[in-house]
Scaffold this motif. Structure first.
Motif, PDB file in Angstrom:
ATOM      1  N   ALA A   1      40.454  55.340 206.719  1.00 50.69           N
ATOM      2  CA  ALA A   1      41.915  55.456 206.805  1.00 50.69           C
ATOM      3  C   ALA A   1      42.602  54.527 205.808  1.00 50.69           C
ATOM      4  N   VAL A   2      42.100  53.317 205.666  1.00 54.49           N
ATOM      5  CA  VAL A   2      42.707  52.368 204.732  1.00 54.49           C
ATOM      6  C   VAL A   2      42.523  52.838 203.293  1.00 54.49           C
ATOM      7  N   ARG A   3      41.363  53.404 202.987  1.00 57.08           N
ATOM      8  CA  ARG A   3      41.132  53.909 201.628  1.00 57.08           C
ATOM      9  C   ARG A   3      41.989  55.147 201.346  1.00 57.08           C
ATOM     10  N   ARG A   4      42.184  55.963 202.369  1.00 52.56           N
ATOM     11  CA  ARG A   4      42.950  57.192 202.160  1.00 52.56           C
ATOM     12  C   ARG A   4      44.448  56.912 202.067  1.00 52.56           C
ATOM     13  N   TRP A   5      44.950  56.006 202.897  1.00 51.39           N
ATOM     14  CA  TRP A   5      46.368  55.639 202.904  1.00 51.39           C
ATOM     15  C   TRP A   5      46.491  54.130 202.714  1.00 51.39           C
ATOM     16  N   PRO A   6      46.253  53.626 201.524  1.00 52.54           N
ATOM     17  CA  PRO A   6      46.160  52.180 201.329  1.00 52.54           C
ATOM     18  C   PRO A   6      47.446  51.424 201.619  1.00 52.54           C
ATOM     19  N   GLY A   7      48.599  51.990 201.360  1.00 54.57           N
ATOM     20  CA  GLY A   7      49.840  51.262 201.574  1.00 54.57           C
ATOM     21  C   GLY A   7      50.281  51.191 203.021  1.00 54.57           C
ATOM     22  N   ARG A   8      49.846  52.117 203.829  1.00 59.17           N
ATOM     23  CA  ARG A   8      50.336  52.189 205.207  1.00 59.17           C
ATOM     24  C   ARG A   8      49.837  51.046 206.077  1.00 59.17           C
ATOM     25  N   ALA A   9      48.581  50.671 205.942  1.00 59.10           N
ATOM     26  CA  ALA A   9      48.024  49.617 206.791  1.00 59.10           C
ATOM     27  C   ALA A   9      48.695  48.287 206.499  1.00 59.10           C
TER      28      ALA A   9
END
Length: 128
Positions: A97-105
């Motif tokens: 999830a962090v790799r796919r949406w890096p800015g969200r986390a």
């Protein structure tokens, strides 16, 4: 089919996912394994206590022919394979999830609580 054989596919998927999505960098991977070990220890302790309670009270029963016979408390050793799979799989899913949406986390962690998070249950002022 024994309980261990039923658990092995889930454990295999978790091990493969944990290996495939290790964090980049040696230090981050080391931190992941330390955190996984701590979480696994806590989860195994809780599993031993609560599984023993539900087995001891008769809520759950196991067919002795399907178990290995090794127990921790009253809990068969096979019961510990699912928590192990979970503790391996959850960080791997988080890494994806962090790799796919890096800015969200990072944005979610940095933004702090929202209006809805700090909302009081008393809304008399809002209704006026």
């Amino acid at each position: 089919m024994t309980y261990a054989l039923m658990s092995l596919p889930f454990l295999a998927v978790a091990v493969l996912a944990a290996w495939a999505w290790l964090p980049r960098g040696r230090r981050a991977a080391r931190h992941r394994w330390i955190a996984t070990g701590v979480a696994a220890s806590a989860l195994f302790a809780l599993t031993a206590v609560f599984d023993s309670l539900i087995i001891g009270t008769g809520i759950v029963a196991y067919d002795d022919g399907q178990r290995s016979g090794v127990t921790i408390g009253l809990a068969p050793i096979e019961d510990f394979l699912y928590p192990l799979a979970g503790v391996l799989l959850l960080p791997a899913v988080w890494q994806v999830a962090v790799r796919r949406w890096p800015g969200r986390a990072t944005a979610a962690a940095a933004s702090g609580p929202t209006r809805d998070d700090t909302h009081d249950t008393d809304d008399t002022e809002e209704r006026r």
